[in-house]
Scaffold this active site. Structure first.
Site, mmCIF file in Angstrom:
data_model
loop_
_atom_site.group_PDB
_atom_site.id
_atom_site.type_symbol
_atom_site.label_atom_id
_atom_site.label_comp_id
_atom_site.label_asym_id
_atom_site.label_seq_id
_atom_site.Cartn_x
_atom_site.Cartn_y
_atom_site.Cartn_z
ATOM 1 N N LYS A 1 32.867 -14.246 -51.593
ATOM 2 C CA LYS A 1 31.839 -13.237 -51.797
ATOM 3 C C LYS A 1 30.859 -13.344 -50.620
ATOM 4 O O LYS A 1 30.612 -14.447 -50.114
ATOM 5 C CB LYS A 1 31.103 -13.514 -53.117
ATOM 6 C CG LYS A 1 29.847 -12.680 -53.358
ATOM 7 C CD LYS A 1 30.164 -11.224 -53.608
ATOM 8 C CE LYS A 1 28.892 -10.369 -53.791
ATOM 9 N NZ LYS A 1 29.164 -8.932 -53.793
ATOM 10 N N CYS B 1 26.761 -3.395 -47.265
ATOM 11 C CA CYS B 1 26.543 -3.441 -48.713
ATOM 12 C C CYS B 1 25.765 -2.199 -49.146
ATOM 13 O O CYS B 1 24.678 -1.936 -48.643
ATOM 14 C CB CYS B 1 25.790 -4.684 -49.147
ATOM 15 S SG CYS B 1 25.472 -4.598 -50.932
HETATM 16 O O1 RRO Z 1 27.322 -6.980 -54.072
HETATM 17 C C1 RRO Z 1 27.474 -5.749 -53.956
HETATM 18 O O2 RRO Z 1 26.815 -4.927 -54.615
HETATM 19 C C2 RRO Z 1 28.447 -5.192 -53.002
HETATM 20 C C3 RRO Z 1 28.592 -5.636 -51.711
HETATM 21 BR BR1 RRO Z 1 27.664 -7.083 -51.005
HETATM 22 C C4 RRO Z 1 29.495 -4.966 -50.836
HETATM 23 O O3 RRO Z 1 29.660 -5.293 -49.629
HETATM 24 N N1 RRO Z 1 30.181 -3.909 -51.323
HETATM 25 C C5 RRO Z 1 30.043 -3.492 -52.615
HETATM 26 O O4 RRO Z 1 30.705 -2.522 -53.019
HETATM 27 N N2 RRO Z 1 29.173 -4.146 -53.433
#
Ligand code: RRO
Length: 338
Positions: A45, A140
């Site tokens: 993650k 993100c």
């Molecule tokens: O954690 C998120 O809300 C998230 C991330 Br970091 C990302 O790069 N892509 C996404 O769809 N959700």
């Protein structure tokens, strides 16, 4: 310790599958499952300096037919130190497929990302000996009050240049005799001028240090409505979130193809990890035909679990046998126009 990677091209070609960062990869238990799976590589993650709880729940939803997901996770993660310790302790006997180890970084500021690089390349702790690839997440969609950097081209160029200069300086001070590869995770682009602009920026980066782009992240700011409750299906940001699943595959393929042809034209040796709506061996075939070197699985991994890698690989192998292709290079990038 995992095996050194002599050359990123060969390595990407061995087994093209990887999980998409964010999908079932935020804790030790989840990462252990991925490291026992048939994926070729495993990514964490996206990490921040300090652990984060992320946005309020419900923050992830999948349509029952599996073709559409929406998320607004808000970057929940255990913090960079957790992932560095995880890689350092990773038992290579668990890593029986010799997966490559990718760490994803998503600091809230440039300074935070540089600080995380300092931790990776610390000469005493030597975490850099246990990581093969660093992916910087520039896309993100769910951080309240933050714009996606990869949509702000002038700012992106300055940011990436500073990141790479720092990375290069730190890397040179280590005793690693093979590189830690570096790449970036991009959001979907929709206009040809945007493809041109991002390729221009990447062509001007210092030191030829960018080895790959991972495209696409979820499609930002979709809205899914439940007709029974007359409400949104996720809570944060009034229900707006990043879309995934089969419905985004054409956008993802367009981004892979749009960048692949431009990298070729500009003679840029930047590989592509394709992502977006991949659920079968046929999907992987399409991404490789469009020019991807590796392919990541996101929504389908959430829906099916890590067994999806075994199924998808065998579907890909069967399709290649049927078509008479001995390896991925035989058809990579060779998409024809009707
Ligand atoms: O954690 C998120 O809300 C998230 C991330 Br970091 C990302 O790069 N892509 C996404 O769809 N959700």
């Amino acid at each position: 310790m995992a095996q050194p990677i002599p050359d990123i091209t060969t390595f990407f070609a061995d087994n093209p599958l990887i999980n998409a960062s964010g999908c079932n990869c935020s804790t030790k238990g989840m990462l252990d499952i991925l490291f026992k799976s048939a994926a070729g590589s495993v990514i964490t993650k996206s990490a921040t300096l300090a652990p984060r709880n992320g946005n309020p729940e419900p923050r992830y939803w999948a349509h029952p037919d599996g073709n559409l997901t929406i998320n607004s996770m808000g970057l929940p993660n255990c913090g960079i130190q957790y992932y560095l310790d995880y890689f350092k302790r990773l038992d290579t006997s668990t890593n029986k497929y010799e997966h490559a180890r990718f760490i994803s970084l998503a600091g809230m500021t440039l300074e935070e990302n540089l600080q995380m690089l300092d931790m990776i390349f610390n000469i005493e702790t030597q975490y850099y000996m246990y990581i093969d690839v660093i992916e910087l997440n520039l896309s993100c969609p769910n951080l309240i009050g933050h714009r996606q950097l990869a949509y702000d081209f002038p700012e992106l160029e300055t940011y990436l240049s500073k990141f790479i200069i720092h990375y290069n300086k730190l890397y040179k001070a280590t005793n690693r005799h093979y590189p830690i590869y570096f790449g970036i995770k991009l959001p979907p682009y929709f206009e040809f001028w945007q493809f041109d602009a991002i390729v221009d920026i990447l062509s001007r980066l210092p030191d030829n240090y960018l080895k790959f782009v991972h495209t696409i992240n979820s499609v930002p700011n979709g809205l899914v409505i439940d007709i029974d409750t007359e409400a949104t299906v996720i809570r944060p940001k009034d229900g707006f979130g990043g879309l995934g699943g089969a419905i985004i595959k054409p956008i993802a393929l367009a981004n892979v193809r749009g960048l692949y042809t431009r990298f070729k034209a500009a003679k840029l040796e930047i590989l592509i990890i394709g992502s977006g709506g991949v659920a079968s061996g046929e999907d992987v075939f399409e991404f490789i035909l469009a020019g991807a070197s590796m392919v990541s699985i996101g929504s389908q991994l959430m829906i099916e679990g890590a067994g999806c890698f075994t199924r998808i690989l065998s579907e890909l192998t069967a399709l290649m046998e049927k078509k008479g292709y001995a390896n991925l290079d035989a058809f990579r990038g060779k998409l024809k126009n009707v």
